[in-house]
Design a protein around this motif. Structure first.
Motif, PDB file in Angstrom:
ATOM      1  N   THR A  20      53.095   1.309  99.136  1.00  0.00           N
ATOM      2  CA  THR A  20      53.001  -0.094  98.719  1.00  0.00           C
ATOM      3  C   THR A  20      51.603  -0.446  98.255  1.00  0.00           C
ATOM      4  OG1 THR A  20      52.569  -0.881 100.983  1.00  0.00           O
ATOM      5  CG2 THR A  20      54.864  -0.727 100.294  1.00  0.00           C
ATOM      6  N   ARG A  21      50.583   0.026  98.963  1.00  0.00           N
ATOM      7  CA  ARG A  21      49.230  -0.357  98.567  1.00  0.00           C
ATOM      8  C   ARG A  21      48.774   0.387  97.314  1.00  0.00           C
ATOM      9  NH1 ARG A  21      45.729   2.001 103.722  1.00  0.00           N
ATOM     10  NH2 ARG A  21      45.444   4.154 103.013  1.00  0.00           N
ATOM     11  N   THR A  22      49.208   1.637  97.144  1.00  0.00           N
ATOM     12  CA  THR A  22      48.836   2.379  95.945  1.00  0.00           C
ATOM     13  C   THR A  22      49.501   1.791  94.708  1.00  0.00           C
ATOM     14  OG1 THR A  22      48.559   4.411  97.227  1.00  0.00           O
ATOM     15  CG2 THR A  22      48.826   4.660  94.854  1.00  0.00           C
ATOM     16  N   LEU A  23      50.783   1.503  94.795  1.00  0.00           N
ATOM     17  CA  LEU A  23      51.496   1.007  93.621  1.00  0.00           C
ATOM     18  C   LEU A  23      51.144  -0.441  93.306  1.00  0.00           C
ATOM     19  CD1 LEU A  23      54.937   2.829  93.879  1.00  0.00           C
ATOM     20  CD2 LEU A  23      52.793   3.531  92.778  1.00  0.00           C
ATOM     21  N   ALA A  24      50.600  -1.180  94.276  1.00  0.00           N
ATOM     22  CA  ALA A  24      50.053  -2.507  93.953  1.00  0.00           C
ATOM     23  C   ALA A  24      48.886  -2.366  92.981  1.00  0.00           C
ATOM     24  CB  ALA A  24      49.601  -3.214  95.231  1.00  0.00           C
ATOM     25  N   VAL A  25      48.051  -1.366  93.201  1.00  0.00           N
ATOM     26  CA  VAL A  25      46.938  -1.097  92.286  1.00  0.00           C
ATOM     27  C   VAL A  25      47.460  -0.651  90.925  1.00  0.00           C
ATOM     28  CG1 VAL A  25      44.962   0.425  91.854  1.00  0.00           C
ATOM     29  CG2 VAL A  25      45.314  -0.550  94.133  1.00  0.00           C
ATOM     30  N   ILE A  26      48.463   0.231  90.937  1.00  0.00           N
ATOM     31  CA  ILE A  26      48.982   0.774  89.678  1.00  0.00           C
ATOM     32  C   ILE A  26      49.646  -0.323  88.847  1.00  0.00           C
ATOM     33  CG2 ILE A  26      50.540   2.466  88.651  1.00  0.00           C
ATOM     34  CD1 ILE A  26      47.957   3.555  90.067  1.00  0.00           C
ATOM     35  N   GLN A  27      50.347  -1.258  89.486  1.00  0.00           N
ATOM     36  CA  GLN A  27      50.933  -2.368  88.736  1.00  0.00           C
ATOM     37  C   GLN A  27      49.841  -3.157  88.011  1.00  0.00           C
ATOM     38  OE1 GLN A  27      54.553  -1.887  88.330  1.00  0.00           O
ATOM     39  NE2 GLN A  27      54.282  -4.102  88.328  1.00  0.00           N
ATOM     40  N   GLU A  28      48.727  -3.368  88.677  1.00  0.00           N
ATOM     41  CA  GLU A  28      47.619  -4.086  88.042  1.00  0.00           C
ATOM     42  C   GLU A  28      47.003  -3.251  86.923  1.00  0.00           C
ATOM     43  OE1 GLU A  28      44.572  -7.480  89.271  1.00  0.00           O
ATOM     44  OE2 GLU A  28      46.301  -6.820  90.415  1.00  0.00           O
ATOM     45  N   LEU A  29      46.923  -1.955  87.133  1.00  0.00           N
ATOM     46  CA  LEU A  29      46.404  -1.066  86.102  1.00  0.00           C
ATOM     47  C   LEU A  29      47.279  -1.101  84.854  1.00  0.00           C
ATOM     48  CD1 LEU A  29      44.544   1.217  85.060  1.00  0.00           C
ATOM     49  CD2 LEU A  29      45.972   2.831  86.373  1.00  0.00           C
TER      50      LEU A  29
END
Length: 360
Positions: A20-29
């Motif tokens: 969840t925390r990694t893909l939160a960053v990727i969504q923003e990327l």
């Protein structure tokens, strides 16, 4: 036409919080790099990953770390963890070569990991930069278990030394193994549905103070006393536990399109176990955290100290969690000890740095 950059994302298969925390960053990327190619290397099934990422990706179901073998979110099996680590160590050379070959064949530009140490060894083999983000390394966890785990912890530390940039998240250990660290704010998922729509779909009419999210992570907690929920008829409980029984005042959310961060704004408190992602998402949304203790897991001490320092909170003794009924639900949250607020800019700061490194 220029080929879009390719990011290889190595995610621990331990629990759900790393996803969840990694893909939160990727969504923003992806807002900065909409044509980015993605490879997700993790044992987590693609059906779970798709709940947190709305762009196509290549999935490599490879085991890159063990984490901790657990019976549930509170009970860990140290000896089973050691056995699993030894098996992975025997396979690591083959796995490093396999993933390095994949990267060179597909034109991977950068590795972003949370927080498999093998990602560093793969990066060194492939000649590709490796960045990571976490609040702890697995070497820190294993060293806390004593001399029997020293050699295995050293092996993990060696992989981390090839990490060229670590984004160190709050609630963290020193992470001295990593050669280059940048402190950032909290990361986490953002709600993506209006509160009133969820309230209507889940048929929730209770006020905020009597609506509670039970969030125990991917492993869950054994023996939740659901039989006592009839003593709270004018409350509403939300749960993602696949074992949760059908009850009039319990909403089972696992098969809904909603994630924990989506339903948190409906709730006056989150009852959880020590875990970075739930703490972070609740804090970012201003929701009090009622957390169980978690003995014998080194990260839990860091999290509980951070909880008391920065969050409106209560710490629930395990005996109180299994008592009848849950009197702690009526406790008022304690205020944070520190006057300053934690930064919540982790998603954007890491995404911007990744975007700059990957180019356009």
């Amino acid at each position: 036409m220029k080929t879009p950059p390719h990011l290889y994302i190595a995610i621990s298969g331990h629990g759900l919080g790393h996803v969840t925390r990694t893909l939160a960053v990727i969504q923003e990327l992806l807002a900065l790099q909409p044509h980015l190619q993605l490879t997700l290397a993790t044992e987590v099934p693609p059906t779970v990953l798709q709940r947190y990422l709305d762009k196509p990706f290549a999935h490599r179901p490879v085991q890159l770390d063990v984490g901790v073998v657990q019976q549930d979110s509170l009970i860990q099996d140290v000896q089973a963890t050691r056995s699993a680590l030894e098996i992975l160590a025997q396979q690591s050379e083959m796995r490093v070569q396999q993933e390095a070959d994949y990267m060179q064949k597909t034109g991977v530009n950068l590795i972003f990991a949370d927080i498999p140490a093998l990602a560093g060894l793969i990066a060194q083999k492939a000649g590709i930069p490796c960045w990571m983000a976490s609040n702890f390394g697995w070497d820190f966890i294993y060293r806390s278990w004593g001399d029997d785990f020293r050699d295995l912890a050293d092996q993990y530390a060696q992989g981390y030394r090839y990490c060229q940039r670590l984004f160190r998240l709050p609630f963290c250990e020193e992470m001295s193994t990593f050669p280059s660290k940048i402190d950032v704010g909290l990361t986490g998922q953002n709600p993506r549905f209006p509160v009133e729509i969820i309230r209507h779909k889940l048929e929730i009419s209770t006020p905020l103070e009597r609506t509670v999210l039970l969030a125990f992570g991917g492993y869950g907690v054994q023996g939740v006393p659901y039989q006592d929920f009839d003593q709270f008829p004018d409350w509403c409980f939300l749960s993602f536990d696949p074992q949760a029984p059908p009850l009039p005042n319990l909403r089972r959310c696992l098969d809904s399109p909603y994630r924990p961060a989506d339903v948190m704004p409906l709730c006056g408190k989150v009852v959880t176990k020590p875990g970075y992602s739930t703490y972070s998402e609740a804090y970012r949304l201003g929701i009090p955290i009622y957390s169980l203790e978690r003995r014998g897991f080194a990260e839990a001490d860091l999290l509980l100290k951070g909880l008391a320092k920065y969050c409106y909170h209560r710490v629930i003794p395990v005996a109180d969690f299994y008592s009848h009924p849950w009197e702690f639900l009526r406790w008022e949250p304690l205020p944070p000890q520190a006057p300053e607020r934690l930064a919540t800019d982790g998603n954007s700061r890491i995404a911007q740095a990744l975007s700059t490194a990957l180019g356009s």
